[in-house]
Structure formats: structure tokens, C-alpha cells
Design an enzyme around this catalytic site. Structure first.
Site, PDB file in Angstrom:
ATOM      1  N   ASP A 149       9.567  -1.492  -9.267  1.00 44.03           N
ATOM      2  CA  ASP A 149       8.726  -1.604  -8.080  1.00 44.03           C
ATOM      3  C   ASP A 149       7.964  -2.921  -8.216  1.00 44.03           C
ATOM      4  O   ASP A 149       7.816  -3.460  -9.318  1.00 44.03           O
ATOM      5  CB  ASP A 149       7.785  -0.395  -7.938  1.00 44.03           C
ATOM      6  CG  ASP A 149       7.238  -0.279  -6.510  1.00 44.03           C
ATOM      7  OD1 ASP A 149       7.384  -1.259  -5.742  1.00 44.03           O
ATOM      8  OD2 ASP A 149       6.667   0.767  -6.157  1.00 44.03           O
TER       9      ASP A 149
HETATM   10  C1  BGC Z   1       6.127  -0.252  -2.838  1.00 40.31           C
HETATM   11  C2  BGC Z   1       7.638  -0.176  -2.701  1.00 40.31           C
HETATM   12  C3  BGC Z   1       8.127  -1.355  -1.901  1.00 40.31           C
HETATM   13  C4  BGC Z   1       7.674  -2.630  -2.565  1.00 40.31           C
HETATM   14  C5  BGC Z   1       8.112  -3.881  -1.832  1.00 40.31           C
HETATM   15  C6  BGC Z   1       5.657  -1.609  -3.346  1.00 40.31           C
HETATM   16  O1  BGC Z   1       4.269  -1.733  -3.261  1.00 40.31           O
HETATM   17  O2  BGC Z   1       5.671   0.772  -3.702  1.00 40.31           O
HETATM   18  O3  BGC Z   1       7.997   1.039  -2.091  1.00 40.31           O
HETATM   19  O4  BGC Z   1       9.516  -1.290  -1.775  1.00 40.31           O
HETATM   20  O5  BGC Z   1       6.251  -2.658  -2.627  1.00 40.31           O
HETATM   21  O6  BGC Z   1       7.453  -3.998  -0.626  1.00 40.31           O
END
Ligand code: BGC
Length: 814
Positions: A232
């Protein structure tokens, strides 16, 4: 597409490429080169791979107003259809959107569980049940990948709430982990997902991006996953721990702990060369699948991709199929358009529908059909009145409409020179990951929003700055604010997607135009990311008068439609909810309207459960989730009977917050204990909820005629054979649900678990028989491995977990 399905041509090409790359190049391939992309390596014919959120639309890397995205209903809505084929159609549409926007991997689906309804991303997950989650997720992933676009099933694992999301250590028993939280991932990996995203949180003492046992041992070794695991965003915080823990790709470039440090770790023997090669193979395999590796055929040839779908139609169809008719006293719905003279609509969300949840799941659609607009368009022969009644919105809406014209955005360089200028319909400036017309972010010094307002009414108007950064606000030539707008304590994702708001009361005279200018000074490091809005509200009556007006309008109408729901300050990534109550005075609004008109229909526009203390006072309750861009069109379809509300609850809706089996999402000393074990959702409910899991009415009735349980064709499993009859007067759709539980109560195990489901459509009096395979897991427990618990089981055919229509028993041997 499983491991076996990647061709020997692909694997041979991967080995050849691997032979060409030195350690530095290999390591470079494993980290983002910016916020969304991996680097190209021309020496092996590899182009740059682009990722983008997910899950209800495809944002694309350049988030620009002139490049909108189709916005489908929220994931909770998709799960409420109980229809994996429809989820596949959603996936196909999104795969098509991804291709249109040059995206190769969609950062979706989110398959964490509805452990507590306070979870901030509850709307973004599917269900409290792992089987339903897995089936919907598998349909979605298959659909996206049908287009040759990759997915990342997220967030692996136990990322079920948001409080302290970057650091919380989830303490969960092995049994609950396997029976509940891992189960959807296992199902979707078996369906052939090309990617998985490692979560921010830890599980039982190890942060997930370093969790060798779960990432390497379970996901890759035991489940045979041949795709890539991406962190993530900013979740990877160590070089050696994450590399040896099974993580394959670090995103984004910002804060990357790999690069030279990982190269050095390999040279020092702390990370084996084989470990790096395995990661490179996985990235190249993904690149080959999505068509980025020269000379290797993509997993899906262009000619084999599904036919193009029309986004708004798909959005509207899924919405109607997801709406859950929770209550319909006296069959007030569907409304009869031939006799309707006047419909009184109220609620702030009736004109400003909340179509999606907050955080990285946000996209900007081309249009939004509000409930009021949808109903007005569908009822040309009736008078549709509107009163706001109560306004729970924490922010002023962006300035727009005939009174605000023109609205202009100007990008300026350091000397004040104009780099770009455009007229806008609404006072929202939003560019992400790139500026329009090729403007170089390095040249940008300020962004200026100028707008001319001709007030309809004189008095105290409200203006607002909705954004973060250094702002200057000028009204009629006078500066009324000059300084920073920023909340240092906010989660960065929240700051970007839902920044704080500053308000400024401003006196204006009726009909006298004023020039308003809002300027953002660009500071280093943010130039490719510009987002702010100028908010506006006219002078308004006081809150009691608004309620009175709504009640008066309802009293004079044939039917009253009240739209209530949550706001962006309630349901979002980055924080959990603090209450299940509806914000503002919306409960009072429903009570007042229902007292004035017995034919009151409440439309609940929320991605996750809210309390409805007035539930027994109103004629009908329609739960519409976050319905996506076609919200109002779908609502009119369902309220007027053009379509049946097809949804069933994917999660239990409580009557009282205290009854919810798991509520708190607040860690203690950095740890969040999943003390309830496997008793989550309906498995853990003791009291009677307001609306149980699986509940949902339609516009017809169903009679359950027979249930038998048979061995399946392999002889290893069981199938429930259920015959149902449409006993009503119109064609309808039913979700036949089958639950299985030990016949002798076992306090260590849930009373019943969803074992399978099927949807049927039947004409009046038509009888249909469905064969529902029963998931073997419902007669098994995890104790270091899966083992069947022998004994007698009760099999139930039901219209929801609390509406069992037929039962049978079956003896299971070990
Ligand atoms: C989120 C993810 C997301 C990523 C990119 C993170 O803060 O938890 O679900 O895909 O950001 O935007």
C-alpha cells in the site's frame, strides 16, 4: 488465468530478460518511479506500467476535470446485488475504462471485511461475510482481467478499520484469520488475480509488508499465487524486512526504502539474489500479462476482449439491482405514476447526492443525476416540490449555476505570466499527477480562480476555501484572507481528498455583481497536485424554519420522499466513524415529514449502516448505498416500478449501536484485539437487528416449495436443490440463500453460515429450481489446517439469515 495458464513463451521471455538485467536494473524495476508508475527498461523491451485506483471507477494518473471517469455504485452496493456475474460486468467496464486512460493495473477490489460498522472504509468493502465477499470479488477481478487489465486485491490482510491505520497491530486468532479475513483473498487468488496489495497494518506482531509467513508462506507457497504483491502507498518502511518478507514492489517513489539500500543489502548477503529474481519474475509476468513486454503476447488478445459497455447504463443497472427495499408497509412502493399529482422531496442529499465514499476511491464523473433531478425527469405529469428540510453537509457546496458566471481558472508562472486559462462550470480546480496543456509543474507559481457572482438575495452569504495550502481570497477587490489553510494532524490522504474548510461570511446586495478571486500559491513539491474549491451558500432560513417548511410541503403532497444520509466527513478512508447516527437534524426531518404524510418514503444514501430511530414510523425505507453517478435515474426507476429493487443486505443493519457485536475500532497501546474470534457480523449477533443480513423485499412475493441436499457430481461435495415459486403478481428476482450450521449447537462455532446462494428471475406463478453448491468450509474449521467436523448439519433455504423458509439435515463424515 492461473499459474498454469501463463504460457511457456512468457516464462521463457521472462528468463531471457532476467539474464540481461544487472542487480541495479532489477532493483530499479521493483520500485515506483513516481506516484503511480514503474520504470520502463528499454533494454529488455519493457514499457512503463501504470497503476490507478479503484474500486468504483478508474481515476487515471492525471486527474483532470476534462477527463472524467465513470462512477459506479459503492462496493457495498455491488455486494448487495449478490450477483457475481454483475460484478464481472462492473469489472469489465472498469477494465475498459482503465484501457481508455492508459492504466494497466487497477488498485482494487477492496475485500476486507465489515468487522465493525464504524470502519471508515466500510463502504469500500463488500460484506461482513467472507463467502459473499469472495464471490463478488472473484467476479469483479475476472471482469477487469477479461479486458487484459490487472487487479490488486487489497488490503492483505485484516485492514478492517482506519484508526492508526499505518501502525496498528491487529491481534487475531489463526482460526478467525483463516475462516474469515483470509478467505476472500484465497477465493480470489484461486480465481486468478494478478496482484495483491499488502496492507499498512500489522498482524500478530509483524507489519504486513514484512509478513513472511502470510505473504510468502501462505499466499505464494501454499496458495500458489504467481502474481505480484505491491505495498500500500508508503506502507513499506524497511529494505531487508520487506524484501525477505515477500513484498515484490514498493509504491510510490516517495519514501521508498529500497533502491540503493536494497542493492547494498543483496551485496552484503542480507537479501539473497534469488529473492530479487523472484520479484523481478513476478513483475515481468504481470507486465507480460497486460501487454507491456515486447515480443510476448498479452494474456488477453485485443480481439478476445469483451464488447464495449456503456458506462452510464452499467452504473444505472447496478444501482437498481443494489437498492435494498428494507420496509414497504401497505405496498406504498412502487408509486403509481398515473395517479401521482404532487411529490414532496426533501433532504440536502436529494439535490447533492453522495454518490461515492471519501479517500482514494474518489473519481470525478462526467455527470451526476441527483435524486431530485431523476424524479423530476421521470414524472413530467406531476408536480415535484423541493425543500431542503435539514442540511447535514459540513462544507459549503462549490460555487456553480447561473448566478456564478463566468468562473475562470488561470495557471500563472513566477512572473505572473499566464500559462493556461480555462472556463469552468463549477468553482473546483483539480489536477493531479499532471497539469493541463502540457504546463510544466516546475513553472507553476500560482493558480487563480476568479468568479463573478450576481446575488439572487441580499444579506449575509457564506464563502469558503476548501483546499490545503497558502491561499488569498479577495472579494470586490478587498483581501479578506491571506494565509495557510492546513490541518497538520490530518492523515495525508485525507488532507488531499477531504481537506479542511475555512468560511467567510460576506454581505452582498441583491442583483449587484461581485468579483471573487481565490489564489493558491504553489509551493515546492506539490506542483503536479492542485486541488481546491471556492464554496458558496446564500443566506438561509434558520434550521427550525427549514424543518417546518419540509413538513408543510409533505402535508400537501400525495407522497413524501426524504433523502437522508452521511457526508464526506462521516464515511471516508483515513478515519473511522464515531457514531452510527445520521449527522445533523436528519432524524428530526424524517420524523416531521412522516408525521405530516403517512405515505413517506425514506431513501437512505449511505455506504454503510446508519441508525434509523424512526424506522417504524415511515411507510417505506429504501437503502441506496453510495449509488454512483446515475443515482437519481436509478432511484426513479425503482420508486416508479420500472425496475425492481434487487438488493439484499450484505451486512447487518442494527436497531441500536449497543447491539452490534463488534463496534469499537480503537486500538489499545497500538494493538487492536479481535477478541470476538469468528463471531463477526451475523455470526456474532445476539439481539434482533433492525434489518438482518440477507434481508431485502422486492415487488413480488416468493414461496419456497422444496429443499433437498444431494452429493455434487464429483461425489465430494454437497448441493442444495431449492425450488421457489413467484407467488406474486409481477415478474421478480429472488436471491435464494442457503445457510449451514451444526444441528447440535456448538458454542465454539457460528449457529449458521452462508454456504451458497443463487439468483433467479421468474414470472408470476412460475416455479424455478436452482442447484446451490454448498461451500465445504461451512463444515470445516481451521486448526493449523482445514479439518471437517463430522456430525449432523442443518441446511436452510432462506430469504435472509432471519427468514428461513425450509430446512433439511445432512450427515457429514470426517
Ligand atoms: C489506500 C489504497 C490506495 C492507495 C493509492 C492508500 O492510501 O489505502 O487503497 O490504493 O492509497 O491511492
Amino acid at each position: 488465468m492461473t499459474a498454469a495458464a501463463t504460457t511457456s513463451v512468457t516464462e521463457a521471455a521472462i528468463e531471457r530478460a532476467l539474464g540481461v538485467l544487472d542487480l541495479e536494473a532489477k532493483v530499479r524495476l521493483l520500485s515506483g518511479q513516481d506516484w503511480w508508475t514503474l520504470p520502463a527498461l528499454p533494454e529488455i523491451g519493457l514499457r512503463s506500467l501504470v497503476m490507478s485506483d479503484g474500486p468504483i471507477g478508474v481515476r487515471g494518473i492525471g486527474w483532470a476535470p476534462d477527463d472524467p471517469s465513470v462512477a459506479l455504485p459503492s462496493p457495498t452496493a455491488l455486494a448487495a446485488t449478490w450477483d457475481p456475474e454483475l460484478a464481472r460486468e462492473a469489472g469489465r467496464l472498469l477494465g475498459q475504462e482503465a484501457r481508455r486512460k492508459g492504466v494497466h493495473v487497477l488498485l482494487a477490489p477492496t475485500v476486507n471485511l465489515h468487522r465493525s460498522p464504524l470502519g471508515g472504509r466500510h463502504f469500500e468493502c463488500y460484506s461482513e461475510d467472507p463467502l459473499l465477499t469472495g464471490e463478488i470479488g472473484a467476479g469483479y477481478v475476472t471482469g477487469v482481467q477479461d479486458q487484459g487489465v490487472g487487479t490488486t486485491v487489497k488490503h492483505f490482510v485484516a485492514n478492517d478499520s482506519e484508526t492508526d491505520r499505518f501502525t496498528v497491530d491487529v491481534r487475531v486468532s489463526e482460526r478467525a484469520l483463516h475462516e474469515l479475513y483470509l478467505a476472500p483473498f484465497e477465493r480470489i487468488v484461486a480465481a486468478g488475480a494478478w496482484g495483491v496489495m499488502a496492507a499498512y497494518n500489522g498482524v500478530n506482531g509483524s507489519t504486513m509488508t514484512e509478513h513472511a509467513e502470510l505473504q510468502h508462506g501462505l499466499l505464494k507457497e501454499r496458495w500458489g499465487f504467481d502474481g505480484f504483491i505491491v505495498s500500500d502507498w508508503t506502507a513499506a518502511r524497511s529494505a531487508v524486512g520487506t524484501a525477505n518478507g515477500g513484498l515484490d514492489v514498493v509504491m510510490p517513489a516517495h519514501g521508498d526504502p529500497w533502491g540503493p539500500e536494497l542493492v547494498a543489502a543483496v551485496r552484503a548477503g542480507r537479501v539473497a539474489q534469488d529473492v530479487i529474481d523472484d520479484k523481478v519474475r513476478r513483475v515481468l509476468r504481470l507486465a507480460a500479462r497486460v501487454g507491456l513486454l515486447d515480443g510476448v503476447p498479452p494474456a488477453v488478445e485485443p480481439a478476445d476482449r469483451p464488447a464495449p459497455l456503456h458506462g452510464p447504463d452499467v452504473a444505472r443497472h447496478i444501482a437498481t439491482r443494489s437498492f435494498v427495499l428494507a420496509r414497504n408497509e401497505g405496498a406504498v412502493l412502487p408509486l403509481d405514476r398515473t395517479t401521482l399529482r404532487r411529490v414532496a422531496v426533501s433532504g440536502a442529499l436529494a439535490t447533492d447526492a453522495r454518490i461515492l465514499g471519501g479517500g482514494s476511491a474518489q473519481v470525478v464523473p462526467e455527470r451526476i443525476v441527483s435524486p431530485l433531478a431523476g424524479l423530476t425527469a421521470a414524472l413530467p405529469g406531476a408536480e415535484v416540490t423541493y425543500t431542503i428540510g435539514a442540511d447535514p453537509r459540513p462544507k459549503l457546496p462549490a460555487a456553480t449555476g447561473a448566478q456564478w458566471s463566468p468562473i475562470t481558472a488561470t495557471l500563472r508562472g513566477a512572473g505572473g505570466e499566464v500559462l493556461y486559462r480555462a472556463e469552468l462550470g463549477t468553482a473546483i480546480v483539480r489536477w493531479m499527477g499532471g497539469l493541463p496543456d502540457g504546463v510544466d509543474p516546475a513553472d507553476l507559481a500560482s493558480v487563480e480562480l476568479t468568479a463573478r457572482h450576481t446575488p439572487r438575495t441580499g444579506g449575509e452569504h457564506q464563502l469558503s476555501i476548501d483546499g490545503f495550502g497558502m491561499f488569498n481570497l479577495t472579494v470586490a477587490g478587498t483581501a479578506i484572507f491571506d494565509g495557510p489553510v492546513f490541518d497538520e494532524d490530518q492523515d495525508p490522504t485525507v488532507t488531499f481528498f477531504a481537506p479542511v474548510e475555512r468560511r467567510f461570511p460576506t454581505t452582498m446586495r441583491e442583483g449587484e455583481p461581485v468579483e471573487v478571486t481565490l489564489t493558491l500559491q504553489v509551493v515546492e513539491g506539490m506542483a503536479g497536485f492542485v486541488q481546491f474549491a471556492l464554496g458558496h451558500a446564500e443566506p438561509t432560513a434558520d434550521a427550525d424554519e427549514l424543518l417546518d417548511a419540509a413538513a408543510r410541503a409533505a402535508a400537501e403532497a400525495d407522497v413524501a420522499v426524504v433523502v437522508v444520509g452521511t457526508t464526506e466527513q462521516v464515511e471516508s478512508e483515513g478515519f473511522d466513524r464515531t457514531t452510527l447516527a445520521l449527522p445533523g437534524r436528519q432524524d428530526e426531518l424524517v420524523t416531521r415529514v412522516a408525521a405530516a404524510n403517512p405515505r413517506t418514503v425514506v431513501v437512505v444514501n449511505a455506504g454503510s449502516p446508519v441508525l434509523m430511530p424512526w424506522a417504524d414510523e415511515v411507510a417505506a425505507i429504501l437503502l441506496t448505498w453510495f449509488p454512483g453517478q446515475e443515482a437519481g435515474a436509478a432511484l426513479a426507476d425503482v420508486l416508479l416500478g420500472g425496475a425492481e429493487p434487487g438488493g439484499r443486505l450484505p451486512t447487518t443493519w442494527p436497531r441500536h449501536a449497543d447491539d452490534v457485536p463488534v463496534l469499537s475500532t480503537t486500538p489499545v497501546d497500538g494493538k487492536l484485539d479481535y477478541d470476538e474470534g469468528v463471531f463477526v457480523g451475523y455470526r456474532g449477533w445476539r439481539a434482533d437487528p433492525l434489518f438482518p443480513f440477507g434481508h431485502g423485499l422486492g415487488y413480488t412475493t416468493w414461496s419456497y416449495e422444496s429443499l433437498t441436499v444431494e452429493p455434487d457430481s464429483s461425489g465430494d461435495g454437497l448441493v442444495a436443490v431449492v425450488t421457489v415459486r413467484n407467488s406474486g403478481t409481477r415478474t421478480g428476482r429472488e436471491v435464494v440463500q442457503v445457510y449451514v450450521g451444526p444441528s447440535d449447537p456448538d458454542p465454539e462455532r457460528p449457529t449458521r453460515q452462508l454456504a451458497g446462494f443463487a439468483t433467479v428471475t421468474a414470472a408470476p406463478d412460475e416455479t424455478i429450481t436452482v442447484r446451490v453448491p454448498l461451500a465445504a468450509r461451512t463444515t470445516q474449521i481451521w486448526a493449523g489446517q482445514w479439518s471437517t467436523v463430522p456430525g449432523r448439519y442443518t441446511v436452510e433455504a432462506a430469504r435472509g439469515v432471519a427468514d428461513v423458509r425450509l430446512t433439511a439435515t445432512v450427515d457429514v463424515t470426517g
